[in-house]
Write a protein that holds these residues in place. Structure first.
Motif, PDB file in Angstrom:
ATOM      1  N   ILE A 143      -3.744   1.003   7.175  1.00 18.35           N
ATOM      2  CA  ILE A 143      -3.580   1.390   5.676  1.00 18.35           C
ATOM      3  C   ILE A 143      -2.740   0.423   4.950  1.00 18.35           C
ATOM      4  O   ILE A 143      -1.541   0.078   5.126  1.00 18.35           O
ATOM      5  CB  ILE A 143      -2.974   2.900   5.670  1.00 18.35           C
ATOM      6  CG1 ILE A 143      -4.009   3.714   6.540  1.00 18.35           C
ATOM      7  CG2 ILE A 143      -3.059   3.082   4.311  1.00 18.35           C
ATOM      8  CD1 ILE A 143      -3.289   5.217   6.875  1.00 18.35           C
TER       9      ILE A 143
ATOM     10  N   GLU B  85      -1.693   0.502   1.123  1.00 17.33           N
ATOM     11  CA  GLU B  85      -1.504   1.302  -0.120  1.00 17.33           C
ATOM     12  C   GLU B  85      -0.294   1.048  -0.675  1.00 17.33           C
ATOM     13  O   GLU B  85       0.819   1.532   0.276  1.00 17.33           O
ATOM     14  CB  GLU B  85      -2.065   2.754   0.254  1.00 17.33           C
ATOM     15  CG  GLU B  85      -1.609   3.742  -0.609  1.00 17.33           C
ATOM     16  CD  GLU B  85      -2.280   3.616  -1.994  1.00 17.33           C
ATOM     17  OE1 GLU B  85      -1.470   3.235  -3.091  1.00 17.33           O
ATOM     18  OE2 GLU B  85      -3.442   3.462  -2.004  1.00 17.33           O
ATOM     19  N   ASP B  86       0.047   0.568  -1.897  1.00 17.60           N
ATOM     20  CA  ASP B  86       1.499   0.554  -2.296  1.00 17.60           C
ATOM     21  C   ASP B  86       2.199   1.812  -2.742  1.00 17.60           C
ATOM     22  O   ASP B  86       3.208   1.937  -2.800  1.00 17.60           O
ATOM     23  CB  ASP B  86       1.313  -0.514  -3.584  1.00 17.60           C
ATOM     24  CG  ASP B  86       0.558  -0.067  -4.600  1.00 17.60           C
ATOM     25  OD1 ASP B  86      -0.269   0.636  -4.399  1.00 17.60           O
ATOM     26  OD2 ASP B  86       0.999  -0.644  -5.763  1.00 17.60           O
TER      27      ASP B  86
ATOM     28  N   ASN C 118       0.250   6.714   0.803  1.00 15.27           N
ATOM     29  CA  ASN C 118       0.263   5.833   2.066  1.00 15.27           C
ATOM     30  C   ASN C 118       0.392   6.613   3.145  1.00 15.27           C
ATOM     31  O   ASN C 118      -0.194   6.950   4.291  1.00 15.27           O
ATOM     32  CB  ASN C 118       1.301   4.864   2.035  1.00 15.27           C
ATOM     33  CG  ASN C 118       1.079   3.741   3.476  1.00 15.27           C
ATOM     34  OD1 ASN C 118       0.941   4.115   4.589  1.00 15.27           O
ATOM     35  ND2 ASN C 118       1.193   2.700   2.705  1.00 15.27           N
TER      36      ASN C 118
ATOM     37  N   SER D 110      -1.929   8.446   6.229  1.00 19.65           N
ATOM     38  CA  SER D 110      -1.513   8.308   7.440  1.00 19.65           C
ATOM     39  C   SER D 110      -1.459   9.433   8.498  1.00 19.65           C
ATOM     40  O   SER D 110      -1.985   9.542   9.364  1.00 19.65           O
ATOM     41  CB  SER D 110       0.172   7.617   7.497  1.00 19.65           C
ATOM     42  OG  SER D 110       0.157   6.700   8.419  1.00 19.65           O
TER      43      SER D 110
ATOM     44  N   THR E 282       0.876   0.856   8.746  1.00 20.35           N
ATOM     45  CA  THR E 282       0.843   0.993   7.446  1.00 20.35           C
ATOM     46  C   THR E 282       1.452  -0.303   6.647  1.00 20.35           C
ATOM     47  O   THR E 282       2.763  -0.783   7.132  1.00 20.35           O
ATOM     48  CB  THR E 282       1.287   2.274   6.871  1.00 20.35           C
ATOM     49  OG1 THR E 282       2.608   2.477   7.141  1.00 20.35           O
ATOM     50  CG2 THR E 282       0.563   3.454   7.325  1.00 20.35           C
TER      51      THR E 282
ATOM     52  N   THR F 135       2.948  -1.411   2.385  1.00 20.00           N
ATOM     53  CA  THR F 135       2.936  -1.235   1.058  1.00 20.00           C
ATOM     54  C   THR F 135       2.634  -2.329   0.304  1.00 20.00           C
ATOM     55  O   THR F 135       2.588  -2.333  -0.778  1.00 20.00           O
ATOM     56  CB  THR F 135       3.934  -0.222   0.678  1.00 20.00           C
ATOM     57  OG1 THR F 135       5.034  -0.935   1.202  1.00 20.00           O
ATOM     58  CG2 THR F 135       4.013   0.962   1.163  1.00 20.00           C
TER      59      THR F 135
END
Length: 118
Positions: free
Chosen positions: A8, A10-11, A16, A20, A31, A33
């Protein structure tokens, strides 16, 4: 059975985490960011799926998607693209397996991810 790896990128930390938690029962999760960190990791591993935000610091989702689609090693990766920008979503629809407009429903994300799982 070993879980497939999903990354993943995603910022938004809250989003996020939600993504998750949503995918964790069915996938091993990593993950990121920051787009550059996620892109760097893709140089060393081949996940089965990437959930990718378009607007990221470090490297854009668009450049990460292009990298995935042009690297033979990553050719079979499934990509779920997430964005709030409808125009960009339409423009990149052919390069991603699925495009989701934000806000993303956790239930929808999980159902679609399971459908893409190989």
């Amino acid at each position: 059975m070993t879980k497939q790896l999903a990354i993943i990128i995603e910022d938004d930390p809250q989003l996020n985490t939600i993504m998750s938690i949503t995918l964790e029962p069915d996938f091993e999760i990593e993950t990121y960011t920051d787009g550059a960190e996620g892109l760097e990791r893709l140089k060393y591993i081949v996940p089965s799926m990437v959930v990718l935000d378009l607007n990221l610091p470090g490297a854009s989702g668009r450049s990460i998607l292009k990298y995935i689609r042009t690297d033979e090693r990553l050719a079979k990766i499934r990509v779920i693209l997430t964005t709030a920008d409808e125009r960009q979503a339409e423009y990149l629809r052919d390069d991603a397996d699925i495009v989701l407009l934000k806000p993303v429903s956790p239930t929808q994300l999980r159902q679609l991810a399971l459908r893409l799982r190989s």
